[in-house]
Scaffold this motif. Structure first.
Motif, PDB file in Angstrom:
ATOM      1  N   ILE A 245       0.923  -1.181  -0.024  1.00 14.65           N
ATOM      2  CA  ILE A 245       0.024  -0.122   0.050  1.00 14.65           C
ATOM      3  C   ILE A 245       0.913   1.389   0.089  1.00 14.65           C
ATOM      4  O   ILE A 245       1.969   1.334   0.761  1.00 14.65           O
ATOM      5  N   SER A 246       0.461   2.149  -0.775  1.00 17.40           N
ATOM      6  CA  SER A 246       1.308   3.358  -0.779  1.00 17.40           C
ATOM      7  C   SER A 246       0.272   4.699  -0.825  1.00 17.40           C
ATOM      8  O   SER A 246      -0.403   4.834  -1.766  1.00 17.40           O
ATOM      9  N   ALA A 247       0.405   5.394   0.100  1.00 24.70           N
ATOM     10  CA  ALA A 247      -0.519   6.740   0.228  1.00 24.70           C
ATOM     11  C   ALA A 247       0.199   7.865   0.821  1.00 24.70           C
ATOM     12  O   ALA A 247       0.875   7.672   1.478  1.00 24.70           O
ATOM     13  N   TYR A 248      -0.106   8.916  -0.068  1.00 23.62           N
ATOM     14  CA  TYR A 248       0.697  10.227  -0.024  1.00 23.62           C
ATOM     15  C   TYR A 248      -0.065  11.402   0.602  1.00 23.62           C
ATOM     16  O   TYR A 248       0.755  12.318   1.003  1.00 23.62           O
ATOM     17  N   THR A 249      -1.120  11.401   0.499  1.00 29.95           N
ATOM     18  CA  THR A 249      -1.874  12.773   0.727  1.00 29.95           C
ATOM     19  C   THR A 249      -3.035  12.427   1.528  1.00 29.95           C
ATOM     20  O   THR A 249      -3.962  11.950   1.556  1.00 29.95           O
ATOM     21  N   TYR A 250      -3.078  13.171   2.711  1.00 29.00           N
ATOM     22  CA  TYR A 250      -3.913  13.131   3.920  1.00 29.00           C
ATOM     23  C   TYR A 250      -4.701  14.813   3.895  1.00 29.00           C
ATOM     24  O   TYR A 250      -4.221  15.446   4.085  1.00 29.00           O
ATOM     25  N   ALA A 251      -5.938  14.266   4.749  1.00 27.82           N
ATOM     26  CA  ALA A 251      -6.748  15.526   5.439  1.00 27.82           C
ATOM     27  C   ALA A 251      -6.241  15.385   6.832  1.00 27.82           C
ATOM     28  O   ALA A 251      -5.920  14.449   7.488  1.00 27.82           O
ATOM     29  N   ASP A 252      -6.333  16.552   7.869  1.00 27.84           N
ATOM     30  CA  ASP A 252      -5.994  16.735   8.990  1.00 27.84           C
ATOM     31  C   ASP A 252      -7.019  15.588   9.737  1.00 27.84           C
ATOM     32  O   ASP A 252      -7.962  15.441   9.255  1.00 27.84           O
ATOM     33  N   ASN A 253      -6.618  14.703  10.880  1.00 31.95           N
ATOM     34  CA  ASN A 253      -7.326  13.904  11.575  1.00 31.95           C
ATOM     35  C   ASN A 253      -7.882  12.789  10.893  1.00 31.95           C
ATOM     36  O   ASN A 253      -8.828  12.232  10.931  1.00 31.95           O
ATOM     37  N   ALA A 254      -7.097  12.536   9.576  1.00 30.63           N
ATOM     38  CA  ALA A 254      -7.477  11.085   8.911  1.00 30.63           C
ATOM     39  C   ALA A 254      -7.143   9.991   9.732  1.00 30.63           C
ATOM     40  O   ALA A 254      -6.478   9.949  10.722  1.00 30.63           O
ATOM     41  N   VAL A 255      -7.911   9.050   9.491  1.00 36.72           N
ATOM     42  CA  VAL A 255      -7.628   7.786  10.080  1.00 36.72           C
ATOM     43  C   VAL A 255      -7.578   6.542   8.831  1.00 36.72           C
ATOM     44  O   VAL A 255      -8.040   6.275   8.179  1.00 36.72           O
ATOM     45  N   ILE A 256      -6.269   5.969   9.205  1.00 38.06           N
ATOM     46  CA  ILE A 256      -6.033   4.760   8.478  1.00 38.06           C
ATOM     47  C   ILE A 256      -5.929   3.305   9.423  1.00 38.06           C
ATOM     48  O   ILE A 256      -5.199   3.519  10.315  1.00 38.06           O
ATOM     49  N   THR A 257      -6.663   2.178   8.705  1.00 39.97           N
ATOM     50  CA  THR A 257      -6.888   1.241   9.759  1.00 39.97           C
ATOM     51  C   THR A 257      -6.433   0.041   9.020  1.00 39.97           C
ATOM     52  O   THR A 257      -6.984  -0.125   7.420  1.00 39.97           O
ATOM     53  N   VAL A 258      -5.640  -0.828   9.133  1.00 34.39           N
ATOM     54  CA  VAL A 258      -5.187  -1.951   8.575  1.00 34.39           C
ATOM     55  C   VAL A 258      -5.565  -3.271   9.467  1.00 34.39           C
ATOM     56  O   VAL A 258      -4.704  -3.132  10.538  1.00 34.39           O
ATOM     57  N   LYS A 259      -6.524  -4.031   9.384  1.00 37.73           N
ATOM     58  CA  LYS A 259      -6.878  -5.138  10.261  1.00 37.73           C
ATOM     59  C   LYS A 259      -7.025  -6.517   9.759  1.00 37.73           C
ATOM     60  O   LYS A 259      -7.527  -6.534   8.837  1.00 37.73           O
ATOM     61  N   ASN A 260      -6.687  -7.394  10.665  1.00 37.49           N
ATOM     62  CA  ASN A 260      -6.938  -8.785  10.324  1.00 37.49           C
ATOM     63  C   ASN A 260      -6.321  -9.216   8.763  1.00 37.49           C
ATOM     64  O   ASN A 260      -7.180  -9.456   8.093  1.00 37.49           O
TER      65      ASN A 260
END
Length: 380
Positions: free
Chosen positions: A241-256
């Motif tokens: 996974i490659s991700a570069y641009t976020y908003a303030d207070n963003a949430v990224i979750t990788v689970k199970n």
């Protein structure tokens, strides 16, 4: 008057005698009278107040439910018919979607399907418990964005898919050699993803070009939720996974999720192109494994997460670099039940294959500039 009274009395006595004789006497075939040997007993009178045992009703047969997982994501039409627990399932892939597999309660039942001349599939099952069907689609490099992502209520979805192919595709549908699947949205949800790989007739596996999922646009991510992945880095030469641009207070979750056969790749590479603050990254119930004997294995590149500044050293000033890293320091990383080859990791053991996170600063050589992030790191 006395004589008349006597006559009447005598008549009544004679009549009474005759009546009794008729009741107690019967004629046989010869015409003579005889007394019945076994007179029938009078019908027994039942007291209505006596309790009567109720008739136990038979228990109705239990009818189990059969549902379709993620039926709202439009890539297949599944019709369920039948009476009771005898069900017939008709499966038709929608335009642009290719069938990969059918699972019943997590068990692959693809080989039990029948296929008609129109490529529609039928599956018959006798239910023994409440059950769930899961239809998996095949994602190849020949498909475009509209065939891959389902958009609903501001979120793009990719669910129940096997990835197979050797080239990447971009978010706008054109071939993109750097990523297998591109995305560009504020909210992304990806679940139940596995890899089939691409096999030649001789059985040799080919790798995807470079990255697995990569942000190919500039839309700031607000939410990126990933769950139930089972990926094999044999088919990935760089990052899953490659991700570069976020908003303030963003949430990224990788689970199970599980990630096998890693060599020079990380599970996720992030940048902070927008200098976003207070971003949270959650990693829960992960298992990963590096092939430490692989020729491409490098301990300095080994971890779940790699933070890498967006611009290369030749394109950014020190001020730009410091602004990005300063914003990154406001981020929070949560690691819960993360295991390396089945062994729970309780510390960020960088540099090692068990590392949870590191920074790759490209100003000089990687070996001089890899460092543990200064953001908040919680490990459970």
């Amino acid at each position: 008057m006395k004589k008349s009274t006597k006559l009447i009395g005598a008549a009544l006595v004679a009549l009474s005698f005759l009546s009794v004789s008729c009741i107690n006497d019967t004629k046989d075939e010869s015409g003579t009278h005889s007394k019945p040997e076994n007179p029938s007993k009078p019908t027994e009178i039942v007291d209505p107040s006596d309790p009567v045992d109720p008739i136990e009703p038979s228990e109705p047969a239990v009818v189990y439910t059969l549902t379709v997982e993620n039926d709202e994501f439009d890539f297949a039409t599944v019709t369920i018919t039948g009476e009771g627990n005898e069900k017939s399932v008709s499966l038709e892939m929608d335009d642009g979607a290719e069938f990969a597999a059918l699972f019943l309660n997590g068990v692959d039942v693809t080989n039990d399907l029948t296929v008609d001349a129109d490529n529609n599939r039928e599956y018959n099952v006798t239910l023994t418990k409440d059950s769930k069907l899961t239809v998996y689609r095949l994602i190849t490099n020949a498909q475009n964005k509209n065939d891959i992502w389902t958009e609903k209520d501001g979120t793009i979805y990719l669910c129940n898919a096997y990835l197979s192919g050797t080239r990447g595709i971009s978010a706008d549908g054109t071939k993109y050699t750097n990523a297998f699947i591109g995305f560009d949205a504020e909210n992304i949800y990806v679940s139940n993803i596995s890899m089939k790989g691409d096999e030649t007739p001789g059985g040799a596996r080919k790798s995807f070009v470079y990255n697995g999922f990569e942000q190919t646009g500039t839309t700031p991510i607000k939410s990126f939720y990933i769950e139930n992945w089972k990926l094999d880095a044999t088919y990935i030469t760089n990052n899953f996974i490659s991700a570069y641009t976020y908003a303030d207070n963003a949430v990224i979750t990788v689970k199970n999720a599980s990630f096998a056969n890693m060599s020079s790749s990380e599970i996720i590479r992030v940048s902070n192109r927008t200098n976003a603050n207070n971003v949270t990254l959650n990693f829960e119930n992960l298992d990963w494994a590096y092939d430490e004997t692989h020729a491409s294995y490098d301990v300095d590149y080994s971890s779940i997460l790699m933070y890498q500044p967006w611009e290369s050293a030749s394109k950014r000033t020190l001020e730009i670099r410091e602004a990005e890293l300063t914003a990154f320091n406001s981020w929070t990383m949560n690691f819960k039940n993360c295991s390396y080859k089945g062994e729970k990791v309780t510390a960020n053991e960088y540099p090692s294959a068990k590392a949870l996170a590191f920074i790759y600063d490209m100003d000089t050589t990687v070996k001089q500039n890899c460092q543990v992030p200064a953001c908040t790191v919680n490990i459970q």
